[in-house]
Write an enzyme that holds these catalytic residues in place. Structure first.
Site, PDB file in Angstrom:
ATOM      1  N   GLU A 198     -42.034 -36.290  22.002  1.00 31.41           N
ATOM      2  CA  GLU A 198     -41.800 -36.482  23.807  1.00 31.41           C
ATOM      3  C   GLU A 198     -40.337 -37.474  23.582  1.00 31.41           C
ATOM      4  OE1 GLU A 198     -40.693 -40.180  26.330  1.00 31.41           O
ATOM      5  OE2 GLU A 198     -41.295 -39.834  24.699  1.00 31.41           O
ATOM      6  N   GLU A 199     -40.899 -38.184  21.452  1.00 31.99           N
ATOM      7  CA  GLU A 199     -39.622 -39.510  21.963  1.00 31.99           C
ATOM      8  C   GLU A 199     -38.833 -38.858  20.878  1.00 31.99           C
ATOM      9  OE1 GLU A 199     -40.598 -42.220  22.152  1.00 31.99           O
ATOM     10  OE2 GLU A 199     -42.598 -43.312  22.882  1.00 31.99           O
ATOM     11  N   ASP A 229     -46.966 -42.748  31.381  1.00 35.22           N
ATOM     12  CA  ASP A 229     -46.282 -43.009  29.516  1.00 35.22           C
ATOM     13  C   ASP A 229     -46.357 -44.807  30.148  1.00 35.22           C
ATOM     14  OD1 ASP A 229     -44.657 -43.373  27.783  1.00 35.22           O
ATOM     15  OD2 ASP A 229     -43.506 -41.525  28.382  1.00 35.22           O
ATOM     16  N   HIS A 275     -42.002 -48.764  20.139  1.00 31.13           N
ATOM     17  CA  HIS A 275     -40.756 -48.463  19.332  1.00 31.13           C
ATOM     18  C   HIS A 275     -40.995 -49.631  18.242  1.00 31.13           C
ATOM     19  CE1 HIS A 275     -38.915 -44.892  21.875  1.00 31.13           C
ATOM     20  NE2 HIS A 275     -40.542 -44.751  22.396  1.00 31.13           N
ATOM     21  N   HIS A 308     -47.397 -37.763  27.096  1.00 22.02           N
ATOM     22  CA  HIS A 308     -46.725 -37.645  25.880  1.00 22.02           C
ATOM     23  C   HIS A 308     -48.021 -38.348  24.661  1.00 22.02           C
ATOM     24  CE1 HIS A 308     -45.147 -41.146  23.703  1.00 22.02           C
ATOM     25  NE2 HIS A 308     -44.966 -41.301  25.673  1.00 22.02           N
ATOM     26  N   ASP A 327     -47.661 -47.471  23.770  1.00 19.53           N
ATOM     27  CA  ASP A 327     -46.615 -45.662  24.064  1.00 19.53           C
ATOM     28  C   ASP A 327     -46.858 -44.799  22.911  1.00 19.53           C
ATOM     29  OD1 ASP A 327     -44.458 -43.987  24.356  1.00 19.53           O
ATOM     30  OD2 ASP A 327     -42.346 -45.704  23.684  1.00 19.53           O
TER      31      ASP A 327
HETATM   32 ZN   LIG Z   1     -43.601 -43.203  25.733  1.00 16.85          ZN
END
Ligand SMILES: [Zn+2]
Length: 500
Positions: free
Chosen positions: A318-319, A347, A447, A274, A286
């Site tokens: 994706e998130e 990922d 994140h 992603h 990420d």
């Molecule tokens: Zn990810």
């Protein structure tokens, strides 16, 4: 210089393709070794620098719906085109905003009438489309009375809707799979409205507001308390009016899909990562790490005379619910799905406190979700063999559908991949195997704004890049270890990121 060398090898190897069986010492082995030599950590790092620069220029993020995403898309698509791939941008939708304009309505209209209290007995699901429908309610595989612990699979399987009459309102019980999955199945079955009610155990009786990130059934949908659901289920011929008054605004982002020039289009090796980050940060581990790695692999193998078509997917959204991969898989016909023989997902492959985790395709860890579709075990074995050849350990990670392989395994496509860890905590055993620090997250910046270029472990990036190259090249030349696709395997319910 590099390109010329490949062209030469390509020219020499081509006649061999006609005569040499692909096995150890065969073309798959030859090209896997070549590709592993060609791919370079510093090249992937350059892509990561570019993604970091894109984030810096766009408010520190590359999230869905931001200019940082579109700049990432343009960067990746440009590199792939330059390398000679046929590149397609596939638009996908996501929720840009959702506003509820007035409280929802749920009234029993036959065989007797009753008015349920909005925002108490039931709530609109966010992001429910607006709609006003009066129709008969039809129960979908309910477990009443409820079992002592959650077990209901109401609406989790398409087969739950085998006898469902299109146009009715689906009455579904909360249970063991994601709300979004139930909603999607109901939408496919032609429900005109959807009521999901709480399952009924202590602590699971009330209704409450809930964002399920799913709107594609296109019909009004509410979350009701157990009493409402139980009553509707017990009322023969219950007809209700269901109304949601909302404004749903959808945005669009593009998946980037690139396909090799060579290779049999009836046998596709699909490789995905992603491309979006979360709003909070630039998303360099990420999932800049997976994106940069498969981009480097794609560039280096662009001129390979592959036997099977190689298709790279850089997923949007994706998130916010695997939206890019999910809408990609949904857009394929049955035949097109059957042609995808393997799906490899990457990922987070360079976590600062990494472990080499492989998706547990054969469920040998006997943890969490079941094994993937047949062939997933072979993908895991092949990746394992690569790390083994470097005397590097690997551990399993549950095949829980928490990334873009979820929609693929849901339709029976075997999948596998590498994951170096997110917010989970590294164990002492893992620290002994991989180094790093026990008791600390694999990626303490997961994140967050600090998921920058400084959040990349160069060793993990380098090793995983080689592992990706090895696996992609082997499957590109030889898919004989993967069983042919017949009927899709029983769908593995998507655990997804949404609460069940
Ligand atoms: Zn990810």
């Amino acid at each position: 210089m590099r390109r010329i060398a490949i062209a030469l090898i390509t020219a020499l190897a081509l006649p061999l393709a006609l005569t040499t069986p692909a096995n150890a010492g065969g073309l798959d082995d030859l090209f896997a070794k070549l590709l592993v030599k060609q791919v370079k950590g510093p090249n992937a790092k350059k892509h990561l620098d570019a993604l970091q620069a894109i984030a810096n220029a766009n408010g520190g993020t590359r999230a869905a719906g931001t200019p940082g995403y579109n700049a990432s898309r343009d960067y990746v698509a440009g590199k792939l085109r330059k390398a000679g791939y046929k590149v397609t941008l596939q638009p996908i939708n996501f929720v840009e905003s959702w506003t509820e304009n007035s409280p929802p309505t749920l009234n029993l209209t036959a065989p007797n009438s009753k008015t349920y209290v909005p925002n108490e007995d039931f709530f609109s699901f966010e992001p429910s489309p607006a709609g006003d429908v009066t129709a008969q309610v039809q129960a979908v595989d309910l477990t009443l009375p409820p079992t002592p612990t959650p077990t209901s699979t109401s609406g989790c399987e398409a087969s739950d809707f085998a006898g469902f009459v299109a146009g009715r309102i689906a009455l579904i019980q909360r249970g063991t799979c994601a709300f979004a999955l139930k909603i999607r199945n109901a939408g496919r079955a032609g429900a005109s409205g959807i009521i999901v009610f709480n399952e009924g155990q202590p602590g699971r009786t009330d209704a409450f507001p809930l964002d399920i990130g799913e709107w594609r059934a296109g019909v009004p949908m509410v979350f009701a308390d157990f009493a409402v659901g139980n009553e509707l289920a017990a009322t023969a011929g219950a007809t209700v009016r269901l109304k949601v008054d909302s404004t749903l605004v959808l945005g669009t982002n593009d998946n980037v899909i690139a396909e090799s020039r060579f290779g049999d289009p009836r046998n596709v090796v699909m490789v995905g990562a992603h491309l979006d980050s979360v709003p909070a940060g630039p998303g360099i581990n990420d999932n800049g790490s997976g994106s940069a790695s498969i981009l480097e692999v794609a560039e280096e193998m662009a001129l390979y005379p592959v036997k099977n078509k190689v298709r790279f997917g850089f997923w949007a959204g994706e998130e916010i619910g695997l939206l890019g991969s999910d809408q990609y898989v949904a857009s394929l016909s049955e035949t097109q799905r059957d042609r995808i023989r393997v799906y490899l997902n990457f990922d987070m492959v360079a976590s600062p406190n990494y472990a080499y985790k492989l998706y547990d395709g054969d469920n040998s860890d006997n943890e969490g979700s079941p094994a993937g579709p047949p062939g997933s075990d072979r993908i895991e074995k092949q990746l394992e063999a690569f790390y083994g050849s470097r005397s590097l350990p690997t551990v399993g990670t549950d095949f829980d559908g928490r990334s873009d392989y979820g929609p693929f395994i849901d339709v029976g496509i075997p999948a596998g991949g590498i994951f170096t860890g997110a917010e989970g905590i590294k164990t002492a055993e893992e620290a002994a195997l991989f180094g790093g620090t026990a008791g600390v997250a694999y990626d303490a910046c997961y994140h967050q704004a600090c998921d920058t270029i400084a959040n990349i472990n160069d060793t993990a990036l380098d090793v995983d890049l080689d592992a990706i190259a090895d696996s992609v090249a082997r499957f590109a030349f030889d898919l004989r270890s993967i069983p042919p696709r017949t009927a899709p395997a029983a769908a593995v319910p998507l655990a997804a990121k949404t609460a069940a």
